[in-house]
Design a protein around this motif. Structure first.
Motif, mmCIF file in Angstrom:
data_model
loop_
_atom_site.group_PDB
_atom_site.id
_atom_site.type_symbol
_atom_site.label_atom_id
_atom_site.label_comp_id
_atom_site.label_asym_id
_atom_site.label_seq_id
_atom_site.Cartn_x
_atom_site.Cartn_y
_atom_site.Cartn_z
ATOM 1 N N THR A 43 25.606 27.667 75.591
ATOM 2 C CA THR A 43 24.956 28.666 76.466
ATOM 3 C C THR A 43 23.500 28.907 76.066
ATOM 4 O O THR A 43 22.881 29.853 76.570
ATOM 5 C CB THR A 43 25.731 29.998 76.450
ATOM 6 O OG1 THR A 43 25.762 30.512 75.103
ATOM 7 C CG2 THR A 43 27.164 29.819 76.954
ATOM 8 N N ARG A 46 19.667 33.790 75.069
ATOM 9 C CA ARG A 46 19.896 34.885 76.023
ATOM 10 C C ARG A 46 19.130 34.676 77.333
ATOM 11 O O ARG A 46 19.675 34.843 78.425
ATOM 12 C CB ARG A 46 19.467 36.195 75.350
ATOM 13 C CG ARG A 46 19.757 37.437 76.140
ATOM 14 C CD ARG A 46 19.533 38.668 75.291
ATOM 15 N NE ARG A 46 18.150 38.819 74.886
ATOM 16 C CZ ARG A 46 17.755 39.418 73.759
ATOM 17 N NH1 ARG A 46 18.648 39.908 72.918
ATOM 18 N NH2 ARG A 46 16.484 39.515 73.453
ATOM 19 N N ALA A 49 20.593 32.324 80.276
ATOM 20 C CA ALA A 49 21.775 32.583 81.109
ATOM 21 C C ALA A 49 21.433 32.663 82.607
ATOM 22 O O ALA A 49 22.056 31.960 83.418
ATOM 23 C CB ALA A 49 22.496 33.835 80.626
ATOM 24 N N GLY A 81 23.735 32.818 74.883
ATOM 25 C CA GLY A 81 24.054 33.417 76.179
ATOM 26 C C GLY A 81 25.487 33.919 76.280
ATOM 27 O O GLY A 81 25.884 34.470 77.315
ATOM 28 N N ASN A 82 26.280 33.753 75.229
ATOM 29 C CA ASN A 82 27.725 34.015 75.324
ATOM 30 C C ASN A 82 28.080 35.398 75.864
ATOM 31 O O ASN A 82 28.967 35.533 76.716
ATOM 32 C CB ASN A 82 28.389 33.823 73.952
ATOM 33 C CG ASN A 82 28.622 32.362 73.623
ATOM 34 O OD1 ASN A 82 28.210 31.477 74.380
ATOM 35 N ND2 ASN A 82 29.259 32.087 72.504
ATOM 36 N N ILE A 84 26.471 37.356 77.839
ATOM 37 C CA ILE A 84 26.195 37.451 79.282
ATOM 38 C C ILE A 84 27.228 36.631 80.075
ATOM 39 O O ILE A 84 27.736 37.077 81.108
ATOM 40 C CB ILE A 84 24.758 36.958 79.582
ATOM 41 C CG1 ILE A 84 23.751 37.844 78.838
ATOM 42 C CG2 ILE A 84 24.486 36.961 81.088
ATOM 43 C CD1 ILE A 84 22.317 37.343 78.911
ATOM 44 N N PHE A 85 27.560 35.448 79.565
ATOM 45 C CA PHE A 85 28.570 34.617 80.234
ATOM 46 C C PHE A 85 29.920 35.337 80.290
ATOM 47 O O PHE A 85 30.627 35.285 81.290
ATOM 48 C CB PHE A 85 28.725 33.267 79.519
ATOM 49 C CG PHE A 85 27.762 32.217 79.984
ATOM 50 C CD1 PHE A 85 26.420 32.325 79.687
ATOM 51 C CD2 PHE A 85 28.190 31.127 80.724
ATOM 52 C CE1 PHE A 85 25.504 31.371 80.114
ATOM 53 C CE2 PHE A 85 27.291 30.169 81.168
ATOM 54 C CZ PHE A 85 25.955 30.289 80.852
ATOM 55 N N SER A 124 23.067 37.440 72.837
ATOM 56 C CA SER A 124 23.480 38.506 73.763
ATOM 57 C C SER A 124 24.859 39.075 73.433
ATOM 58 O O SER A 124 25.512 39.645 74.286
ATOM 59 C CB SER A 124 23.477 37.964 75.195
ATOM 60 O OG SER A 124 24.368 36.865 75.311
#
Ligand SMILES: [Zn+2]
Length: 293
Positions: A43, A46, A49, A81-82, A84-85, A124
């Motif tokens: 990901t 941040r 994403a 980005g985890n 947010i994912f 994130s």
């Protein structure tokens, strides 16, 4: 951009701010595998994403459809980005058990592997690794598309490479050292063994290395793996020659900086703990000698 029938590669920007305030611009690739199941490989950071979500919409799919996030390994710039994912799509997160702890607690990762202000700047939030990847596993993405998993440690203990036989696409994460880039790996022998594993993947016609912004195809796949190995051996020679030349009393950081200069790389990176780990790993290993092919 589409790089093979089911695979899209996105090159995302990332900036690392060091404790000194110096900023290092970097990039990190992430990938979308488009099959019945929609999958994202890593990901990135941040700020990546929304770019990945927009891309998914541009190919006529929805971010909410993402069922799997597969991690090549757990470093900040692959898991940023985890959080947010997890909010947007509630995917299952897959990773090798050896990198599970650094994915599930970014605070822990910052303690054991600090990289400037990466956590605060580029991540994130923590997620739970819901599924474990092991060497030899196969993930079914539907419609005849499957992903084969190879455990390829060295850069990190839980690094994996992924292969889609249908496409001939091989994802090697950060396992393959990139000639001309700062060498970052924790174990030298494991790195070389993992490159042997990559050479053994039959039918690999597209190579996606996250340390490069290029896509390697055809005969260049094998050639680039060999170039990566030759680079590890060059780094090994340079570290040993430098240590011999400047003497045993030299400060470790001076050795680190001098090696970078010899390799034509910025000396300022000599203070980076993740690079110093590489130098220590070479010193803990017997001399490698030349690549014999
Ligand atoms: Zn990494």
């Amino acid at each position: 951009m589409r790089v093979s029938p089911h695979v899209h590669a996105l090159l995302l920007n990332c900036e690392i701010e060091l404790a000194s305030g110096a900023r290092i611009p970097r990039f990190v690739p992430a990938y979308v595998i488009e099959a019945e199941r929609l999958t994202v490989v890593d990901t990135a950071v941040r700020s990546s994403a929304p770019i990945i979500f927009d891309y998914i919409e541009s190919i006529g799919r929805k971010p909410e459809e993402i069922e799997y996030v597969i991690h090549t390994h757990g470093h900040f710039d692959h898991v940023g980005g985890n959080g947010i994912f997890a909010e947007r799509a509630t995917p299952r997160f897959w990773a090798h058990p050896n990198d599970k702890a650094i994915i599930e607690s970014l605070e822990y990762q910052e303690r054991v592997r600090p990289v400037g202000r990466m956590r605060e700047q580029n991540t994130s939030g923590d997620v739970t690794v819901t599924d474990l990847l092991h060497d030899g596993d196969t993930l079914d993405l539907g419609g005849g598309v499957r992903v084969d998993v190879f455990h390829t440690p060295g850069h990190s203990p839980g690094s994996v490479s992924l292969f889609i036989p249908w496409d001939g696409t091989l994802f090697c994460g950060d396992v393959l050292p990139e000639p001309g880039a700062i060498p970052i790996y924790e174990d030298v022998r494991q790195t070389l063994d993992s490159l042997t594993t990559l050479r053994g993947v039959s039918g690999a016609t597209v190579l996606l290395s996250q340390l490069s912004d290029q896509v390697w195809t055809g005969d260049d796949v094998r050639r680039h793996i060999d170039d990566g190995e030759a680079y590890v051996r060059r780094v090994d020679r340079t570290i040993r020659q430098t240590a011999d030349r400047i003497g045993k009393s030299a400060l470790f950081e001076e050795v680190c900086r001098t090696v970078l200069r010899e390799l034509g790389l910025p000396e300022a990176a000599g203070a980076l703990p993740i690079y110093q780990t590489t130098v220590m790993a070479h010193r803990a290993t017997e001399p490698l000698g030349e690549l014999s092919t």
